[in-house]
Write a protein that holds these residues in place. Sequence first.
Motif, PDB file in Angstrom:
ATOM      1  N   ILE A  24       1.537  -1.451  -0.408  1.00  0.00           N
ATOM      2  CA  ILE A  24      -0.135  -0.043   0.275  1.00  0.00           C
ATOM      3  C   ILE A  24       0.700   1.527  -0.371  1.00  0.00           C
ATOM      4  O   ILE A  24       0.525   2.196  -0.683  1.00  0.00           O
ATOM      5  CB  ILE A  24      -0.490  -0.027   1.571  1.00  0.00           C
ATOM      6  N   THR A  25       1.907   1.338   0.929  1.00  0.00           N
ATOM      7  CA  THR A  25       2.913   2.382   1.167  1.00  0.00           C
ATOM      8  C   THR A  25       3.369   2.332  -0.027  1.00  0.00           C
ATOM      9  O   THR A  25       4.335   4.056  -0.959  1.00  0.00           O
ATOM     10  CB  THR A  25       3.900   2.188   2.459  1.00  0.00           C
ATOM     11  N   MET A  26       3.860   1.808  -1.178  1.00  0.00           N
ATOM     12  CA  MET A  26       4.889   1.608  -2.130  1.00  0.00           C
ATOM     13  C   MET A  26       4.129   2.276  -3.354  1.00  0.00           C
ATOM     14  O   MET A  26       4.420   2.590  -4.289  1.00  0.00           O
ATOM     15  CB  MET A  26       5.525   0.515  -2.510  1.00  0.00           C
ATOM     16  N   GLU A  27       2.260   1.418  -3.326  1.00  0.00           N
ATOM     17  CA  GLU A  27       1.686   1.809  -4.282  1.00  0.00           C
ATOM     18  C   GLU A  27       1.467   3.367  -4.520  1.00  0.00           C
ATOM     19  O   GLU A  27       1.340   4.232  -5.247  1.00  0.00           O
ATOM     20  CB  GLU A  27       0.752   0.744  -4.104  1.00  0.00           C
ATOM     21  N   ALA A  28       1.258   4.009  -3.324  1.00  0.00           N
ATOM     22  CA  ALA A  28       0.964   5.744  -3.294  1.00  0.00           C
ATOM     23  C   ALA A  28       1.790   6.400  -3.246  1.00  0.00           C
ATOM     24  O   ALA A  28       2.488   7.137  -4.113  1.00  0.00           O
ATOM     25  CB  ALA A  28       0.304   5.938  -1.189  1.00  0.00           C
ATOM     26  N   LEU A  29       3.317   5.875  -3.250  1.00  0.00           N
ATOM     27  CA  LEU A  29       4.910   6.480  -3.807  1.00  0.00           C
ATOM     28  C   LEU A  29       4.531   6.219  -5.091  1.00  0.00           C
ATOM     29  O   LEU A  29       4.747   7.351  -5.627  1.00  0.00           O
ATOM     30  CB  LEU A  29       6.008   5.714  -3.023  1.00  0.00           C
ATOM     31  N   ASP A  56       2.338   5.398  -7.527  1.00  0.00           N
ATOM     32  CA  ASP A  56       1.125   6.650  -7.851  1.00  0.00           C
ATOM     33  C   ASP A  56       1.007   7.974  -8.211  1.00  0.00           C
ATOM     34  O   ASP A  56       1.140   8.576  -9.076  1.00  0.00           O
ATOM     35  CB  ASP A  56      -0.283   6.264  -7.481  1.00  0.00           C
ATOM     36  N   SER A  57       2.188   8.461  -6.914  1.00  0.00           N
ATOM     37  CA  SER A  57       2.243  10.093  -6.967  1.00  0.00           C
ATOM     38  C   SER A  57       3.223  10.108  -7.687  1.00  0.00           C
ATOM     39  O   SER A  57       3.773  11.458  -7.963  1.00  0.00           O
ATOM     40  CB  SER A  57       2.067  10.505  -5.395  1.00  0.00           C
ATOM     41  N   GLY A  58       4.465   9.739  -7.996  1.00  0.00           N
ATOM     42  CA  GLY A  58       6.138   9.569  -7.906  1.00  0.00           C
ATOM     43  C   GLY A  58       6.910  10.743  -7.488  1.00  0.00           C
ATOM     44  O   GLY A  58       7.469  10.682  -7.737  1.00  0.00           O
ATOM     45  N   ILE A  59       6.232  10.641  -5.694  1.00  0.00           N
ATOM     46  CA  ILE A  59       7.009  11.031  -4.832  1.00  0.00           C
ATOM     47  C   ILE A  59       7.696   9.729  -4.312  1.00  0.00           C
ATOM     48  O   ILE A  59       8.001   8.663  -4.681  1.00  0.00           O
ATOM     49  CB  ILE A  59       5.989  11.319  -3.676  1.00  0.00           C
ATOM     50  N   ALA A  60       8.969  10.577  -4.207  1.00  0.00           N
ATOM     51  CA  ALA A  60      10.234   9.580  -4.060  1.00  0.00           C
ATOM     52  C   ALA A  60      10.292   9.096  -2.325  1.00  0.00           C
ATOM     53  O   ALA A  60       9.687  10.187  -1.917  1.00  0.00           O
ATOM     54  CB  ALA A  60      11.459  10.194  -4.316  1.00  0.00           C
ATOM     55  N   PRO A  61      10.458   8.258  -2.546  1.00  0.00           N
ATOM     56  CA  PRO A  61      10.464   7.037  -1.181  1.00  0.00           C
ATOM     57  C   PRO A  61      11.174   7.981  -0.065  1.00  0.00           C
ATOM     58  O   PRO A  61      10.432   8.305   1.286  1.00  0.00           O
ATOM     59  CB  PRO A  61      11.330   6.260  -1.265  1.00  0.00           C
ATOM     60  N   ASP A  62      11.953   8.877  -0.319  1.00  0.00           N
ATOM     61  CA  ASP A  62      12.370   9.819   0.526  1.00  0.00           C
ATOM     62  C   ASP A  62      12.727  10.882   1.259  1.00  0.00           C
ATOM     63  O   ASP A  62      11.968  11.684   2.030  1.00  0.00           O
ATOM     64  CB  ASP A  62      14.715   9.752   0.888  1.00  0.00           C
ATOM     65  N   LEU A  93      11.775  -3.090   5.893  1.00  0.00           N
ATOM     66  CA  LEU A  93      12.010  -3.077   4.727  1.00  0.00           C
ATOM     67  C   LEU A  93      11.012  -1.816   3.959  1.00  0.00           C
ATOM     68  O   LEU A  93      12.119  -1.375   2.747  1.00  0.00           O
ATOM     69  CB  LEU A  93      10.165  -4.553   4.150  1.00  0.00           C
ATOM     70  N   LEU A  94      10.616  -0.893   4.663  1.00  0.00           N
ATOM     71  CA  LEU A  94      10.228   0.732   3.948  1.00  0.00           C
ATOM     72  C   LEU A  94      11.217   1.218   3.857  1.00  0.00           C
ATOM     73  O   LEU A  94      11.642   1.955   3.072  1.00  0.00           O
ATOM     74  CB  LEU A  94       9.368   0.745   4.742  1.00  0.00           C
ATOM     75  N   ARG A  95      12.178   0.886   4.700  1.00  0.00           N
ATOM     76  CA  ARG A  95      13.242   1.868   5.196  1.00  0.00           C
ATOM     77  C   ARG A  95      14.446   1.822   4.149  1.00  0.00           C
ATOM     78  O   ARG A  95      15.481   2.655   3.700  1.00  0.00           O
ATOM     79  CB  ARG A  95      14.309   1.955   6.765  1.00  0.00           C
ATOM     80  N   SER A  96      14.680   0.844   4.221  1.00  0.00           N
ATOM     81  CA  SER A  96      15.895   0.842   2.937  1.00  0.00           C
ATOM     82  C   SER A  96      15.185   1.123   0.511  1.00  0.00           C
ATOM     83  O   SER A  96      15.618   0.733   0.553  1.00  0.00           O
ATOM     84  CB  SER A  96      15.658  -1.197   2.395  1.00  0.00           C
ATOM     85  N   GLU A  97      13.978   0.914   0.967  1.00  0.00           N
ATOM     86  CA  GLU A  97      13.415   2.003  -0.081  1.00  0.00           C
ATOM     87  C   GLU A  97      13.522   3.088   0.057  1.00  0.00           C
ATOM     88  O   GLU A  97      14.193   4.535  -0.600  1.00  0.00           O
ATOM     89  CB  GLU A  97      11.764   1.485  -0.458  1.00  0.00           C
ATOM     90  N   GLY A  98      14.034   3.741   1.654  1.00  0.00           N
ATOM     91  CA  GLY A  98      14.614   5.286   1.568  1.00  0.00           C
ATOM     92  C   GLY A  98      13.246   5.902   2.235  1.00  0.00           C
ATOM     93  O   GLY A  98      13.576   7.066   2.941  1.00  0.00           O
TER      94      GLY A  98
END
Length: 292
Positions: free
Chosen positions: A126-131, A133-139, A163-168
Motif C-alpha cells: 500500500i505504501t509503495m503503491e501510494a509512492l 502512483d504519486s511519483g513522490i520519491a520514498p525519501d 523493509l520500507l526504510r530500505s526503500e528510503g
Amino acid sequence: KQRGGAGVVDFEPWMSERVMEHHRLRGDLETAVRDESLSLYLQPVVDLHTRQWEGFEALVRWPVGAETWSPAQFLPVAEESGLIVPMGAWVLRESLRQLAGWRDPRLGMAVNVSAQQLVGTDFYDITMEALTDSGIAPDRLTLEITEQAAIQDLGRTASRLELLRSEGVHVAIDDFGTGFSSLQYLSRLPVDILKIDRKFVWGLGQQAEDDVLVRSMLGLAAELGLEVIAEGVETRRQAELLLEYGCRLAQGFLFSPPRPIEELRASDPFVSPAPPMLAMPYPRPSSDQPVT
Ligand code: C2E
Ligand code: MG
Ligand code: MG
Ligand code: MG
C-alpha cells in the motif's frame, strides 16, 4: 418474555440510544471512508533557524455538516471498527497526491500510521503503491509511529518498517517520551526521527524539569544520529530555547496550525511574512506557485 422474544436484558432507553449513536457513527464513518469524503489538514514542519518549511504532517479530519471533526472525535471508532485500515491507506494516497501538486520538490510528508495498519500484510505494498502512483520519491515520506502502535507486535513492526526504510522511507517515533519504555523502542525499532511530545515543549522556560528532559532527549538523539522535531511550539520563548538547546525542527501553532492545503498556499509566508522570530534576516521561504 411477556413482551415477546427471548430477551434476557431489558434495554434502558439511554443504553439503546448510546448503542444506536455508536452504530450510526460507525456507519457514517464507513460511508465517509468509502466515498473519500474525509479531508486532510497539513501542518508545516519548520526549520527553527530559517523558518523555512521542511515539509508537512498530514492530519485527518472529518467534515460533518458544518463542523470539522478532529481525530479525537472519530479515531476511537475507526480503530475499534477496523476502518482505520482503509482510512489510513487513503491518508497515505491523498497526502502524497497533495504533496505532488506542491511546487517545491524538496518538501516532505509525514503520515501517522496506526498499529492495525502496520501489522497488515499489505502495508508495504500500500505504501509503495501510494509512492509510485504519486511519483513522490520514498525519501520524502515519513511514517509516524507511536510506541503504542509498535508495542502490539514489535518484531513484525520492526521488520516491516526496516523493509520500507530500505526503500528510503523515513520512520519517526511520535509523542516521544510519553510511553512507558521509550528507550527500549529506540534500540529495537528502525528509527530516523524523534518527535518530542508537546507535553515537554509546553513547560520550556517555566518548568525546569521540562528543560532538562528536552535537552536530554536532544542529547540522546544526537548520540544516536537521529533528527528531532519538537511538537506543539506555541510561543517564541519555546522556540528560542529549542534553538538554544540545538533543536533544528519544530511544529506548532506559533508557525501554523494544521490547515487545508489551499489555505497553506494562500498563506505562503513569502507573500505575507511573519515577523522574524530571532534577529535573523527573513529568508525566502519555499513558494508554491503552480508548476507551469
Ligand atoms: P499527533 O500525530 O501527535 O499530531 C499532533 C497534534 O497536535 C495534532 O492534533 C495537531 O493539530 C496538534 N498540534 C499541532 N501544533 C500544536 C500546538 O502548537 N499546540 C497544541 N496544543 N496542539 C498542536 P490532531 O490533528 O487533533 O491529531 C491528534 C492525533 O490524532 C495525532 O497526534 C495522531 O496521533 C492522530 N492522527 C491524526 N491524523 C491521523 C491519521 O491520519 N492516522 C492516524 N492513525 N492517526 C492520526
Ligand atoms: Mg504525528
Ligand atoms: Mg534519511
Ligand atoms: Mg505527536
